[in-house]
Design a protein around this motif. Structure first.
Motif, PDB file in Angstrom:
ATOM      1  N   TYR A 319       0.708  -1.186   0.140  1.00 44.14           N
ATOM      2  CA  TYR A 319       0.023   0.003  -0.013  1.00 44.14           C
ATOM      3  C   TYR A 319       0.766   1.323  -0.131  1.00 44.14           C
ATOM      4  O   TYR A 319       0.816   2.096  -0.855  1.00 44.14           O
ATOM      5  CB  TYR A 319      -0.911   0.005   1.078  1.00 44.14           C
ATOM      6  N   HIS A 322       2.999   2.084  -3.117  1.00 43.67           N
ATOM      7  CA  HIS A 322       2.614   2.109  -4.373  1.00 43.67           C
ATOM      8  C   HIS A 322       1.302   3.349  -4.371  1.00 43.67           C
ATOM      9  O   HIS A 322       0.944   3.973  -5.372  1.00 43.67           O
ATOM     10  CB  HIS A 322       1.809   1.127  -5.379  1.00 43.67           C
ATOM     11  N   ASP A 325      -0.978   6.213  -6.357  1.00 43.08           N
ATOM     12  CA  ASP A 325      -1.279   5.628  -7.983  1.00 43.08           C
ATOM     13  C   ASP A 325      -2.223   4.265  -7.719  1.00 43.08           C
ATOM     14  O   ASP A 325      -3.143   4.061  -8.429  1.00 43.08           O
ATOM     15  CB  ASP A 325      -0.169   5.346  -8.633  1.00 43.08           C
ATOM     16  N   TYR A 326      -1.844   3.683  -6.817  1.00 43.27           N
ATOM     17  CA  TYR A 326      -2.364   2.155  -6.784  1.00 43.27           C
ATOM     18  C   TYR A 326      -3.849   2.140  -6.805  1.00 43.27           C
ATOM     19  O   TYR A 326      -4.386   1.362  -7.410  1.00 43.27           O
ATOM     20  CB  TYR A 326      -1.994   1.697  -5.331  1.00 43.27           C
ATOM     21  N   LEU A 329      -5.461   1.950 -10.326  1.00 43.18           N
ATOM     22  CA  LEU A 329      -5.235   0.768 -11.118  1.00 43.18           C
ATOM     23  C   LEU A 329      -6.550  -0.030 -11.610  1.00 43.18           C
ATOM     24  O   LEU A 329      -7.295  -0.038 -10.695  1.00 43.18           O
ATOM     25  CB  LEU A 329      -4.044   0.151 -10.762  1.00 43.18           C
ATOM     26  N   PRO A 406      -5.267  -3.087  -0.921  1.00 44.53           N
ATOM     27  CA  PRO A 406      -4.330  -4.233  -1.444  1.00 44.53           C
ATOM     28  C   PRO A 406      -5.135  -5.644  -1.408  1.00 44.53           C
ATOM     29  O   PRO A 406      -4.757  -6.448  -2.485  1.00 44.53           O
ATOM     30  CB  PRO A 406      -3.132  -4.383  -0.677  1.00 44.53           C
ATOM     31  N   GLY A 410      -5.674  -5.601  -5.361  1.00 43.24           N
ATOM     32  CA  GLY A 410      -4.688  -6.418  -5.886  1.00 43.24           C
ATOM     33  C   GLY A 410      -5.060  -7.871  -5.815  1.00 43.24           C
ATOM     34  O   GLY A 410      -5.145  -8.462  -6.535  1.00 43.24           O
ATOM     35  N   ASP A 416      -4.458  -4.622 -10.128  1.00 44.60           N
ATOM     36  CA  ASP A 416      -3.097  -4.321 -10.232  1.00 44.60           C
ATOM     37  C   ASP A 416      -2.188  -4.908 -11.104  1.00 44.60           C
ATOM     38  O   ASP A 416      -0.665  -4.641 -11.291  1.00 44.60           O
ATOM     39  CB  ASP A 416      -2.173  -4.188  -8.637  1.00 44.60           C
ATOM     40  N   ILE A 419       0.801  -7.154  -9.109  1.00 47.38           N
ATOM     41  CA  ILE A 419       1.716  -6.543  -7.956  1.00 47.38           C
ATOM     42  C   ILE A 419       1.624  -7.707  -7.164  1.00 47.38           C
ATOM     43  O   ILE A 419       2.689  -8.071  -6.391  1.00 47.38           O
ATOM     44  CB  ILE A 419       1.479  -5.304  -7.786  1.00 47.38           C
TER      45      ILE A 419
END
Ligand code: FAD
Ligand code: DLZ
Ligand code: SF4
Length: 512
Positions: A319, A322, A325-326, A329, A406, A410, A416, A419
């Motif tokens: 977290y 990134h 920007d994360y 995504l 995440p 993610g 993501d 990632i």
């Protein structure tokens, strides 16, 4: 110099760096219940009640320890409704010339705190959060220069650093780092959760429940019954109850799902841990001690420790590595609106309805339900990333963006692009059938892909792979699945994709 030590609702620990920097002669602790934090997403009422009650109990505890505390209740007529507003009022009233705070769990707040010298005209010290076992800088150092940041390697480093489940020869206990393969048993017939402990409601909790009932009744989720621990002592009781009675089975049934049983052998400690009532190292050490004294098997103990020493620290590292920007995504360009049944549980897909009911009633569902039911469906159906991430952030009592994002963006949605996960956690209805007893109660058949009775997850699964072949075909972990798909004739493929289109049509018209 007099400082205001701002303690946030998820920082309820005496070990906090900001409290260690506190000068009992002059300084004042500020805890405040504010509209902005309670509504930046419409949190589940149980989450708000848990935090407000835990904050009030923590303030009492600090006062007993000799701290001067300024506590602003939600319904205080002078409450400005925001953290910045309350800091401004505190500085003027005390008066104080500095703010001390331990780094917050969300990027938006860190960004706001950094602007306070300009906007509030006051100096601010932002101290590291040493409640975590891997500092943000340390994670960044570990990540530097690596092409892939896989949990497994991070976790091994953490095991070595903290000497947890390690032998004197430097090898992992039991000769393996990971016993996950032993932790995937389906539920036994008639399996039910062992009884969980509950806590007496203090006068503080009763007052908070009344407040939350009056002010947040329009948020998703049921407030009562309310059984959460709200003090460190109670959270420790929960932890010991888990270690003594449930940890032995935790590993075997970690991935199992059962109708009417949201908890099974899970620990239920995430809300307490994330709010500061428990600390990660004490939990891992207690679990390891249970193994060493023969009270819990290694597969369960290692599996449990990996979640805390591994996954929890790892997702936080990702977290902060990134952000911001994360959050933007969107690997698959997912944009279908979140179906209304995520709020109502009104869907014919029994597994989804059941998971959403658990979520609504308990502000909880366990990891596999979050990942492989509500998450899997959102992945396969291409649900709008922002909407589904917001859903996860508000429905669970343990949710803060550092851990929710995440896991959702993610791990569950692969937005993501890999990632966190080496392949999307996409699965058909057969997985849910294998790991739960949900399908027995469903009008659909998990073994069918085509036709009226076919489980919608099945065609959606193949349609997802076909839709995103350009992005996924080079992923070696999917080679087998793509080979299977390409063995189908064009007619078979077209029939499956039509079946998926039919599901989308029902979803879009609110009939799924
Ligand atoms: P147990 O199953 O008993 O596990 C023990 C502890 O390990 C948990 O309390 C938690 O602290 C830690 N843990 C386990 N898995 C993870 C993980 N993947 N990431 C971080 N910590 C983990 N967890 C949150 O704390 N907050 C969230 O907002 C959150 N959102 C999630 C969203 C999705 C889509 C998914 C798939 C997972 C999410 N998780 C989140 C992780 C996990 O589902 C919860 O931590 C767990 O269900 C909490 O229940 P428990 O305490 O009974 O956990
Ligand atoms: C989640 C939450 C809620 C509901 N209310 C408050 C609050 O009134 N005051 C407060 O200090 N913190 C609250 N929190 C927790 C914060 O949102 C949390 O500290 C940030 O999201 C950073 O993790
Ligand atoms: Fe879910 Fe499909 Fe099973 Fe129904 S048949 S419960 S939709 S997996």
């Amino acid at each position: 110099m007099t400082s205001v030590c701002l303690v946030l609702g998820d920082q309820l620990s005496e070990s906090l760096t900001s409290l260690k920097a506190f000068n009992k002669e002059n300084d004042v602790v500020l805890l405040c219940e504010v509209q902005e934090e309670a509504t930046y997403v419409k949190h589940h009422p149980k989450k708000i009640a848990f935090l407000f009650s835990a904050m009030r109990h923590f303030a009492e505890h600090l006062m007993q320890q000799g701290f001067t505390v300024r506590y602003v209740k939600f319904d205080d007529p002078d409450n400005s409704g925001s953290l910045a507003g309350e800091v401004r009022r505190a500085i003027a009233a005390i008066p104080a010339n500095k703010v001390i705070v331990t780094e917050p769990g969300e990027y938006r707040l860190l960004h706001a705190f950094k602007s306070w010298p300009d906007t509030l005209g006051i100096a601010i010290d932002i101290l590291p959060d040493t409640r975590f076992l891997c500092g943000i800088d340390k994670f960044k150092h570990w990540a530097k220069g690596k092409k892939q940041l896989r949990l497994e390697f991070f976790y091994r480093e953490m095991r070595k650093q903290y000497s947890i489940l390690m032998e004197d020869n430097g090898k992992p206990t039991g000769g393996k780092w990971n016993f996950d393969k032993e932790n995937r048993k389906p539920p036994l017939k008639g399996m039910a959760s062992p009884k969980r402990i509950s806590h007496n409601q203090s006068a503080i909790t009763l007052a908070v429940l009344k407040l939350v009932h009056e002010r947040f009744h329009n948020h998703f989720g049921t407030l009562e019954p309310f059984h959460f621990a709200v003090t460190r002592e109670q959270a420790l009781q929960e932890l010991h109850h888990f270690i003594d009675n449930l940890l032995p089975q935790f590993g075997d049934y970690q991935d199992a799902m059962v109708v009417g049983e949201p908890y099974l052998y899970h620990s239920l400690i995430s809300s307490y841990l994330n709010a500061g009532l428990l600390l990660p190292l004490e939990i891992c050490l207690l679990a390891e001690a249970a193994y060493r004294s023969g009270k819990a098997p290694l597969n369960a103990t290692e599996g449990f420790i990996r979640q805390i020493l591994g996954w929890r620290e790892y997702v936080r590292g990702i977290y902060w590595l990134h952000m911001p920007d994360y959050a933007q995504l969107n690997f698959f360009d997912a944009k279908r609106p979140l179906p209304n049944f995520y709020w109502t549980a009104d869907t014919r897909l029994f597994c989804l309805a059941e998971t959403i009911r658990h979520t609504r009633d308990h502000a909880y569902s366990h990891h596999i339900q979050r990942l492989m039911v509500t998450g899997n469906f959102a992945l396969l159906a291409g649900i709008n990333i922002t909407e589904i991430c917001e859903w996860y952030l508000l429905v669970y009592a343990d949710a803060y963006e550092w851990v929710e994002l995440p896991n959702t963006l993610g791990m569950a949605l692969f937005a993501d692009g890999g990632i966190i996960a080496s392949k999307p956690y996409a699965a058909s209805g057969k997985y849910i059938h294998k790991m739960s007893n949900f399908c027995q109660y469903c009008q659909y058949d998990p073994m069918q892909t085509l036709g009226e009775k076919a489980c919608p997850f099945n065609a959606l699964y193949w349609d997802f792979l076909a839709r995103h072949e350009d992005k996924l075909q080079t992923n070696q972990r999917l080679t087998f699945m793509y080979a299977h798909w390409h063995k189908q004739t064009p007619e078979q493929q077209a029939a499956i994709r039509e079946q998926a289109a039919f599901t989308f049509q029902k979803m879009d018209t609110g009939n799924l």
